[in-house]
Scaffold this motif. Structure first.
Motif, short mmCIF file in Angstrom:
data_model
loop_
_atom_site.label_atom_id
_atom_site.label_comp_id
_atom_site.label_asym_id
_atom_site.label_seq_id
_atom_site.Cartn_x
_atom_site.Cartn_y
_atom_site.Cartn_z
N ILE A 190 40.41 22.76 42.39
CA ILE A 190 41.39 21.90 41.74
C ILE A 190 41.78 20.76 42.68
O ILE A 190 42.23 21.00 43.80
CB ILE A 190 42.64 22.70 41.34
CG1 ILE A 190 42.25 23.90 40.47
CG2 ILE A 190 43.64 21.82 40.61
CD1 ILE A 190 43.40 24.84 40.15
N PHE A 191 41.61 19.53 42.22
CA PHE A 191 41.93 18.34 43.00
C PHE A 191 43.30 17.81 42.58
O PHE A 191 43.64 17.80 41.40
CB PHE A 191 40.86 17.26 42.79
CG PHE A 191 39.54 17.58 43.45
CD1 PHE A 191 39.15 16.93 44.61
CD2 PHE A 191 38.70 18.55 42.91
CE1 PHE A 191 37.94 17.23 45.22
CE2 PHE A 191 37.48 18.85 43.51
CZ PHE A 191 37.10 18.19 44.67
N ASP A 192 44.06 17.33 43.58
CA ASP A 192 45.44 16.92 43.30
C ASP A 192 45.51 15.60 42.55
O ASP A 192 46.50 15.32 41.87
CB ASP A 192 46.23 16.80 44.61
CG ASP A 192 47.70 16.53 44.38
OD1 ASP A 192 48.29 17.23 43.53
OD2 ASP A 192 48.25 15.60 45.00
N LYS B 100 42.99 29.02 49.25
CA LYS B 100 42.99 28.11 50.40
C LYS B 100 43.20 26.67 49.94
O LYS B 100 42.88 26.32 48.81
CB LYS B 100 41.67 28.21 51.17
CG LYS B 100 41.67 27.47 52.51
CD LYS B 100 40.42 27.76 53.33
CE LYS B 100 40.48 27.04 54.66
NZ LYS B 100 39.32 27.36 55.53
N ARG B 101 43.75 25.85 50.85
CA ARG B 101 43.89 24.42 50.61
C ARG B 101 42.96 23.67 51.57
O ARG B 101 42.86 24.01 52.74
CB ARG B 101 45.33 23.97 50.86
CG ARG B 101 46.37 24.65 50.00
CD ARG B 101 47.75 24.14 50.38
NE ARG B 101 48.81 24.72 49.56
CZ ARG B 101 50.09 24.37 49.64
NH1 ARG B 101 50.45 23.43 50.51
NH2 ARG B 101 50.99 24.93 48.85
N PHE B 102 42.33 22.64 51.06
CA PHE B 102 41.49 21.77 51.88
C PHE B 102 42.07 20.36 51.84
O PHE B 102 42.33 19.82 50.76
CB PHE B 102 40.05 21.74 51.34
CG PHE B 102 39.30 23.03 51.53
CD1 PHE B 102 38.57 23.27 52.68
CD2 PHE B 102 39.35 24.01 50.54
CE1 PHE B 102 37.87 24.47 52.85
CE2 PHE B 102 38.67 25.21 50.70
CZ PHE B 102 37.93 25.44 51.85
N LYS C 77 33.40 17.64 54.46
CA LYS C 77 34.49 18.45 53.91
C LYS C 77 34.07 19.16 52.62
O LYS C 77 34.41 20.33 52.42
CB LYS C 77 35.71 17.55 53.64
CG LYS C 77 36.93 18.28 53.10
CD LYS C 77 37.44 19.32 54.11
CE LYS C 77 38.07 18.67 55.32
NZ LYS C 77 38.71 19.67 56.21
N ILE C 78 33.30 18.48 51.79
CA ILE C 78 32.91 19.12 50.53
C ILE C 78 31.93 20.26 50.80
O ILE C 78 31.88 21.25 50.07
CB ILE C 78 32.33 18.10 49.52
CG1 ILE C 78 32.43 18.68 48.11
CG2 ILE C 78 30.88 17.73 49.85
CD1 ILE C 78 32.24 17.68 47.00
N ASN C 79 31.13 20.15 51.89
CA ASN C 79 30.26 21.26 52.27
C ASN C 79 31.08 22.45 52.77
O ASN C 79 30.72 23.61 52.53
CB ASN C 79 29.27 20.81 53.34
CG ASN C 79 28.17 19.93 52.77
OD1 ASN C 79 27.83 20.03 51.59
ND2 ASN C 79 27.62 19.05 53.60
N ILE D 133 42.47 20.91 46.68
CA ILE D 133 41.90 19.86 47.51
C ILE D 133 42.72 18.59 47.36
O ILE D 133 43.01 18.15 46.24
CB ILE D 133 40.43 19.57 47.11
CG1 ILE D 133 39.59 20.84 47.29
CG2 ILE D 133 39.84 18.44 47.94
CD1 ILE D 133 38.44 20.97 46.36
N GLY D 134 43.12 18.01 48.48
CA GLY D 134 43.87 16.76 48.46
C GLY D 134 43.56 15.94 49.69
O GLY D 134 42.97 16.42 50.65
#
Length: 406
Positions: free
Chosen positions: A83-85, A47-49, A66-68, A15-16
């Motif tokens: 994992i957050f960037d 996947k990347r968000f 987005k978090i939903n 997630i970024g």
């Protein structure tokens, strides 16, 4: 994307966010690196968000919608880790964990986990453990329970003290203990450096995974662990090397990375001291990496942070064997020639040409241009030695081009 075949890899999502300071291209570059970090730690990215925001949401980093979306994907695909960037605040991490109901990490936490896996010696494990406790201290609420059991004993818990206060006290005590242990390690390392005599010290520095350990093996004919993963080497390795008639000490150091956790910089002081006390730096660069110029800038910033930016430096552009030239057809009058089309010769004519003679292009893996490398290092080390020990100059007279390495 990195191919995975091992079924034991842990499922993860990345997630970024795109901000005013970080455009989409920059974010994708960071997420590529974050995916490699995840792979190194034993994870598989499903996947990347991403989301465009002026600034991170103070409660959940990304927006509610987005978090939903992330939560739905995690539940459907049974993902265990998000994992957050960027580094999350303790409040953000706690809120996100409640919503996603899975393990939540940020880039700093991920790097610390990799360091914990890679630490082999007692020194490295102590340094990593200190960095982990320093990272953990402000994040204790809701993460650890009943740490007082590790301390135990009647009278060890103050009256009216809550569990979280006890946990914090135990962690602070642990940090204090580890700092004292690292002070002892630093003194031991200092004694070791002092016992090496008056030999010139050369240190390999560079971004992680640029081939420093491979180069170390070629130069010193030793077997330093090298692997195509980030932070393959944590422990400092020092070898005595002789080129022609000239001996010197060569040090392989831990790789640098963008957004390097401050906790690691502090705890790995003894490792970084090898760089601080070096007489010559060999700044190794993976020229085949599309973002190698930014890697150079990141390493230079870290060197500036540890007050080592002004040291004599040879730029060593490694992995020329992997350099792929994307040629433009001679009849193509539309496509503009940009950096993606540069050949190695084109690169040499750019800003690299302004660096003078202190630039080398090699392949440590294939041992390409290693004679030129040895000659340049010999000249630099000899120049430092002659300046420092002028009375010993007669010992290091010039060898002809046929001079063999001892």
């Amino acid at each position: 994307m990195i191919e995975k075949t091992d079924l034991t890899y842990e499922k993860a999502v990345l997630i970024g966010i795109v901000t005013r300071e970080q455009d989409e291209d920059k974010l994708n570059e960071y997420l590529d690196e974050l995916e490699f970090l995840t792979y190194t730690a034993g994870g598989e990215v499903l996947k990347r968000f991403t989301q465009k925001m002026d600034k991170p949401n103070p409660k959940t980093f990304i927006g509610t919608g987005k978090i939903n979306d992330v939560k739905e994907f995690i539940e459907v695909n049974e993902v265990g880790t998000a994992i957050f960037d960027d580094e999350l605040t303790p409040a953000q991490q706690k809120n996100i964990e409640k919503i996603l109901n899975c393990k939540v990490l940020d880039r700093t936490n991920l790097i610390l986990d990799i360091f914990a896996q890679r630490a082999q010696t007692s020194n490295a494990r102590t340094q990593v453990e200190l960095a982990q406790y320093q990272y953990l201290l402000p994040r204790l609420a809701g993460m650890w329970t009943h740490l007082e059991r590790q301390r135990g004993g009647i009278g060890m818990r103050g009256p009216g003290e809550t569990e979280i206060e006890t946990d914090r006290r135990i962690v602070r005590d642990k940090i204090s203990l580890l700092k004292k242990k690292i002070e002892t390690i630093d003194k031991q390392m200092g004694v070791q450096r002092g016992n090496r005599g008056q030999l010139i010290r050369v240190a390999l520095v560079g971004y992680t995974n640029v081939g420093k350990s491979t180069l170390m093996n070629v130069i010193s004919k030793s077997e330093v662990f090298a692997e195509n993963k980030l932070f393959a080497t944590l422990d400092t390795t020092v070898r005595k090397v002789v080129i022609r008639n000239l001996p010197f000490l060569l040090t392989d150091t831990v790789g640098f990375i963008r957004k390097l956790p401050t906790q690691l910089v502090e705890s790995f002081k003894s490792t970084l001291d090898e760089v601080r006390e070096a007489d010559l730096l060999l700044h190794v660069v993976d020229i085949s990496h599309p973002n190698f110029e930014e890697h150079i800038a990141s390493v230079n910033q870290t060197l500036a942070d540890i007050k080592s930016a002004d040291k004599p430096t040879i730029m060593v552009f490694n992995k020329i064997d992997a350099f792929q030239e994307e040629k433009i057809d001679e009849d193509d009058l539309v496509t503009e020639k940009t950096e993606v089309h540069y050949s190695l010769e084109d690169w040499k004519q750019t800003w690299m040409n302004r660096m003078g003679d202190d630039v080398l292009f090699i392949s440590a893996l294939n041992k390409d241009n290693m004679e030129e490398f040895r000659k340049k290092v010999y000249e630099k080390v000899r120049g430092i030695h002659v300046t420092r020990f002028p009375y010993n100059n007669f010992l290091y007279h010039e060898y002809d081009e046929q001079g063999e390495e001892e």
